[in-house]
Scaffold this motif. Structure first.
Motif, PDB file in Angstrom:
ATOM      1  N   PHE A 144       0.836  -1.201   0.000  1.00  0.00           N
ATOM      2  CA  PHE A 144       0.000   0.000   0.000  1.00  0.00           C
ATOM      3  C   PHE A 144       0.868   1.246   0.000  1.00  0.00           C
ATOM      4  O   PHE A 144       1.701   1.439   0.893  1.00  0.00           O
ATOM      5  CB  PHE A 144      -0.940  -0.003   1.213  1.00  0.00           C
ATOM      6  CG  PHE A 144      -2.012  -1.056   1.103  1.00  0.00           C
ATOM      7  CD1 PHE A 144      -3.261  -0.738   0.606  1.00  0.00           C
ATOM      8  CD2 PHE A 144      -1.752  -2.371   1.478  1.00  0.00           C
ATOM      9  CE1 PHE A 144      -4.243  -1.713   0.499  1.00  0.00           C
ATOM     10  CE2 PHE A 144      -2.730  -3.349   1.370  1.00  0.00           C
ATOM     11  CZ  PHE A 144      -3.976  -3.018   0.874  1.00  0.00           C
ATOM     12  N   ASN A 145       0.656   2.079  -1.006  1.00  0.00           N
ATOM     13  CA  ASN A 145       1.395   3.332  -1.148  1.00  0.00           C
ATOM     14  C   ASN A 145       0.675   4.428  -0.368  1.00  0.00           C
ATOM     15  O   ASN A 145      -0.524   4.660  -0.567  1.00  0.00           O
ATOM     16  CB  ASN A 145       1.483   3.695  -2.637  1.00  0.00           C
ATOM     17  CG  ASN A 145       2.284   4.953  -2.879  1.00  0.00           C
ATOM     18  OD1 ASN A 145       1.806   6.048  -2.629  1.00  0.00           O
ATOM     19  ND2 ASN A 145       3.499   4.787  -3.382  1.00  0.00           N
ATOM     20  N   ASN A 147       0.839   7.630  -0.568  1.00  0.00           N
ATOM     21  CA  ASN A 147       0.280   8.697  -1.410  1.00  0.00           C
ATOM     22  C   ASN A 147      -1.083   8.297  -1.974  1.00  0.00           C
ATOM     23  O   ASN A 147      -2.019   9.106  -2.024  1.00  0.00           O
ATOM     24  CB  ASN A 147       1.243   9.034  -2.550  1.00  0.00           C
ATOM     25  CG  ASN A 147       2.510   9.701  -2.045  1.00  0.00           C
ATOM     26  OD1 ASN A 147       2.532  10.248  -0.951  1.00  0.00           O
ATOM     27  ND2 ASN A 147       3.564   9.662  -2.842  1.00  0.00           N
ATOM     28  N   ASN A 148      -1.190   7.038  -2.418  1.00  0.00           N
ATOM     29  CA  ASN A 148      -2.473   6.558  -2.943  1.00  0.00           C
ATOM     30  C   ASN A 148      -3.535   6.500  -1.846  1.00  0.00           C
ATOM     31  O   ASN A 148      -4.705   6.832  -2.074  1.00  0.00           O
ATOM     32  CB  ASN A 148      -2.306   5.169  -3.555  1.00  0.00           C
ATOM     33  CG  ASN A 148      -1.478   5.195  -4.825  1.00  0.00           C
ATOM     34  OD1 ASN A 148      -1.345   6.237  -5.459  1.00  0.00           O
ATOM     35  ND2 ASN A 148      -0.909   4.047  -5.188  1.00  0.00           N
ATOM     36  N   MET A 149      -3.130   6.083  -0.657  1.00  0.00           N
ATOM     37  CA  MET A 149      -4.083   6.008   0.448  1.00  0.00           C
ATOM     38  C   MET A 149      -4.597   7.390   0.828  1.00  0.00           C
ATOM     39  O   MET A 149      -5.784   7.573   1.117  1.00  0.00           O
ATOM     40  CB  MET A 149      -3.444   5.329   1.650  1.00  0.00           C
ATOM     41  CG  MET A 149      -3.106   3.863   1.432  1.00  0.00           C
ATOM     42  SD  MET A 149      -2.269   3.111   2.847  1.00  0.00           S
ATOM     43  CE  MET A 149      -3.618   3.043   4.044  1.00  0.00           C
ATOM     44  N   ALA A 151      -4.951   9.859  -1.104  1.00  0.00           N
ATOM     45  CA  ALA A 151      -5.777  10.406  -2.174  1.00  0.00           C
ATOM     46  C   ALA A 151      -7.206   9.865  -2.154  1.00  0.00           C
ATOM     47  O   ALA A 151      -8.096  10.436  -2.786  1.00  0.00           O
ATOM     48  CB  ALA A 151      -5.138  10.107  -3.527  1.00  0.00           C
ATOM     49  N   LYS A 152      -7.442   8.772  -1.431  1.00  0.00           N
ATOM     50  CA  LYS A 152      -8.794   8.222  -1.360  1.00  0.00           C
ATOM     51  C   LYS A 152      -9.725   9.217  -0.667  1.00  0.00           C
ATOM     52  O   LYS A 152      -9.372   9.813   0.358  1.00  0.00           O
ATOM     53  CB  LYS A 152      -8.797   6.896  -0.580  1.00  0.00           C
ATOM     54  CG  LYS A 152      -7.897   5.807  -1.155  1.00  0.00           C
ATOM     55  CD  LYS A 152      -8.431   5.248  -2.452  1.00  0.00           C
ATOM     56  CE  LYS A 152      -7.568   4.075  -2.920  1.00  0.00           C
ATOM     57  NZ  LYS A 152      -8.027   3.539  -4.222  1.00  0.00           N
ATOM     58  N   GLY A 198     -13.428   4.001  -2.422  1.00  0.00           N
ATOM     59  CA  GLY A 198     -11.980   3.998  -2.185  1.00  0.00           C
ATOM     60  C   GLY A 198     -11.499   2.715  -1.538  1.00  0.00           C
ATOM     61  O   GLY A 198     -10.456   2.156  -1.917  1.00  0.00           O
ATOM     62  N   THR A 201     -11.743  -0.176  -4.250  1.00  0.00           N
ATOM     63  CA  THR A 201     -10.683  -0.143  -5.267  1.00  0.00           C
ATOM     64  C   THR A 201      -9.316  -0.463  -4.662  1.00  0.00           C
ATOM     65  O   THR A 201      -8.462  -1.048  -5.333  1.00  0.00           O
ATOM     66  CB  THR A 201     -10.647   1.221  -5.971  1.00  0.00           C
ATOM     67  OG1 THR A 201     -10.528   2.273  -4.994  1.00  0.00           O
ATOM     68  CG2 THR A 201     -11.920   1.444  -6.785  1.00  0.00           C
ATOM     69  N   ALA A 202      -9.111  -0.102  -3.392  1.00  0.00           N
ATOM     70  CA  ALA A 202      -7.856  -0.481  -2.722  1.00  0.00           C
ATOM     71  C   ALA A 202      -7.746  -1.992  -2.641  1.00  0.00           C
ATOM     72  O   ALA A 202      -6.659  -2.573  -2.844  1.00  0.00           O
ATOM     73  CB  ALA A 202      -7.791   0.139  -1.322  1.00  0.00           C
ATOM     74  N   ASP A 205      -6.846  -3.442  -6.106  1.00  0.00           N
ATOM     75  CA  ASP A 205      -5.416  -3.240  -6.391  1.00  0.00           C
ATOM     76  C   ASP A 205      -4.561  -4.234  -5.626  1.00  0.00           C
ATOM     77  O   ASP A 205      -3.599  -4.803  -6.166  1.00  0.00           O
ATOM     78  CB  ASP A 205      -5.004  -1.809  -6.023  1.00  0.00           C
ATOM     79  CG  ASP A 205      -5.634  -0.762  -6.929  1.00  0.00           C
ATOM     80  OD1 ASP A 205      -6.088  -1.142  -8.038  1.00  0.00           O
ATOM     81  OD2 ASP A 205      -5.689   0.413  -6.524  1.00  0.00           O
ATOM     82  N   ARG A 209      -2.093  -7.174  -7.185  1.00  0.00           N
ATOM     83  CA  ARG A 209      -0.649  -7.182  -6.905  1.00  0.00           C
ATOM     84  C   ARG A 209      -0.199  -8.550  -6.392  1.00  0.00           C
ATOM     85  O   ARG A 209       0.904  -8.997  -6.702  1.00  0.00           O
ATOM     86  CB  ARG A 209      -0.308  -6.118  -5.859  1.00  0.00           C
ATOM     87  CG  ARG A 209      -0.340  -4.694  -6.366  1.00  0.00           C
ATOM     88  CD  ARG A 209       0.363  -3.748  -5.391  1.00  0.00           C
ATOM     89  NE  ARG A 209       0.085  -2.376  -5.723  1.00  0.00           N
ATOM     90  CZ  ARG A 209      -0.842  -1.621  -5.135  1.00  0.00           C
ATOM     91  NH1 ARG A 209      -1.578  -2.160  -4.164  1.00  0.00           N
ATOM     92  NH2 ARG A 209      -1.045  -0.387  -5.492  1.00  0.00           N
TER      93      ARG A 209
END
Length: 422
Positions: A144-145, A147-149, A151-152, A198, A201-202, A205, A209
């Motif tokens: 889990f990045n 920055n992506n978290m 942005a949710k 959010g 979609t997490a 992803d 992965r």
């Protein structure tokens, strides 16, 4: 018509991660899908019911629904839809709430041919509680990045007021849930409210992965439910409308649906009933041509009450409604009186014989004996649906329904429920 075409007609789809891929998948085979609810309370309310209606539709279409009770996630709190941190509950409370929610889910989904439904209830405490801190960081956190978290939407909306690491980590736990259900039960679709996009979609992803980028997993959310006047659905002046009959009686539940505005009824028929398109279209015509008959309102109230509480509770709710409309409350049982008059004015009386005029004053229904005698002689007082005109009338505990209740109507609309006390 496919299940997704039906949901589109009902206005029940907000977002999909891959509409064409999901359409192809559901037309090819019976899929596993899930929706979750956290045990932050001991009952769901009708707002919670919306995504589970979608899950039920998939079940009726031959798919395999999984209900996830969040015994693990519920112990830390979902940040979505809130501007502050949740108050953490004890694990004993969480476990008891989880048990009660599971009972409600069983009543909704274990109907008809359950062998063919593939329905199951799971509790994510069973696997989340087995993950050590180091395993969590090494096996899951690495994927889990930050920055992506951030942005949710569910997290971004909280950044100004602040969010704890506990609630920030919620989307990782929900992703672990989806991955676990995919591997253990071949669950390929997660359904949730619009605020869960959010988190969903997490999870997609994370699965891709760890399981491969071509893994067929999907997400679908439902729209935010608003009434025709723009206000939030599911709330009343008295608060939430609960599925627990002890919190919201079947009669109150029935009345909630019966009293919806004309402009909302067709939408709710599409969302909350399993009526066919043809039946709903016909009821829409009834609203347009004969709104005073309230045929569609009654059908809505009947269908949803039957689904949640069963036929016997529906029959009881209808009997109470008709008795209150006609004034013939003497035909009701003590239990029906308790339901129908729970939120009406209450009074108590000693378990003894009394002159009616004096009794009316003592219970606070009228202000004076003179006023009581005037009401009685004018025929403005009814007891359990029977008009009393004798100013010398006597009332006794034997006049009470179930030996306990007397429904007093003063005039046309002023009801009081008097309970004889031991």
């Amino acid at each position: 018509m496919s299940i997704l075409d039906d949901l589109t007609w009902r206005g029940a789809i907000n977002q999909q991660t891959n509409a064409e891929g999901l359409e192809e998948l559901v037309n090819k085979k019976a899929i596993g899908l899930y929706c979750g609810v956290d045990p932050t309370g001991d009952s769901m309310h009708i707002g919670h019911l919306i995504p589970f209606m979608i899950l039920k539709r998939f079940q009726l279409a031959g798919h395999k629904p999984v209900v996830l009770i969040g015994g693990g996630t519920g112990s830390i709190g979902d940040p979505s839809g809130r501007n502050s941190e949740r108050t953490l509950q004890t694990m004993d409370v969480v476990k008891e709430n989880a048990r009660k929610l599971a009972d409600q889910m069983n009543r909704l989904f274990l109907k008809g041919d359950v062998q063919a439904s593939g329905f199951r209830i799971v509790n994510n405490y069973d696997w989340l509680s087995q993950i050590s801190l180091l395993d969590f960081l090494r096996d899951y956190g690495k994927h889990f990045n930050i920055n992506n978290m951030l942005a949710k939407d569910v997290v971004a909306s909280r950044l100004e007021v602040g969010i704890s690491f506990t609630e920030f980590s919620y989307q990782i736990l929900q992703s672990i849930d989806f991955a676990h259900l995919y591997k253990e039960f071949d669950v390929q679709l997660q359904i949730g409210g619009a605020d869960q996009w959010g988190n969903i979609t997490a999870g997609l992803d994370f699965i891709r992965r760890t399981e491969g980028h071509e893994t067929e997993v999907y997400g679908l959310t439902i729209p935010l439910m608003l009434k025709s006047d723009g206000t939030k659905f599911g709330k009343t002046a008295g608060g939430a409308v609960w599925l627990d009959p002890e919190k919201t009686t079947p009669f109150e539940f029935y009345q909630f649906w019966l009293n919806q505005q004309d402009g909302d009824v067709v939408k709710f028929l599409k969302y909350f009933t399993f009526l066919s398109h043809e039946e709903i279209d016909a009821l829409a015509v009834e609203i347009e041509t004969q709104p005073h008959l309230r045929v569609a309102h009654k059908r809505l109230a009947e269908e949803v009450t039957r689904f949640v509480h069963g036929q016997e509770a529906l029959d009881e709710a209808i009997r109470i409604t008709e008795a209150l409309f006609t004034g013939e409350v003497g035909s009701l049982t003590a239990h029906e009186i308790e339901q129908g008059f729970r939120n009406m004015p209450q009074a108590s009386a000693a378990r003894e014989e009394a002159n009616l005029a004096i009794w009316l004053v003592d219970t606070g229904i009228v202000k004076s004996r003179r006023e009581a005698r005037e009401f009685i002689s004018n025929g403005a007082i009814t007891l359990n649906g029977t008009k009393v005109t004798d100013v010398e009338a006597v009332i006794t505990p034997q006049d009470a329904i179930g030996g306990k209740y007397v429904v007093v109507r003063r005039g046309k609309k002023n009801y009081t429920l008097v309970t004889f006390q031991d």
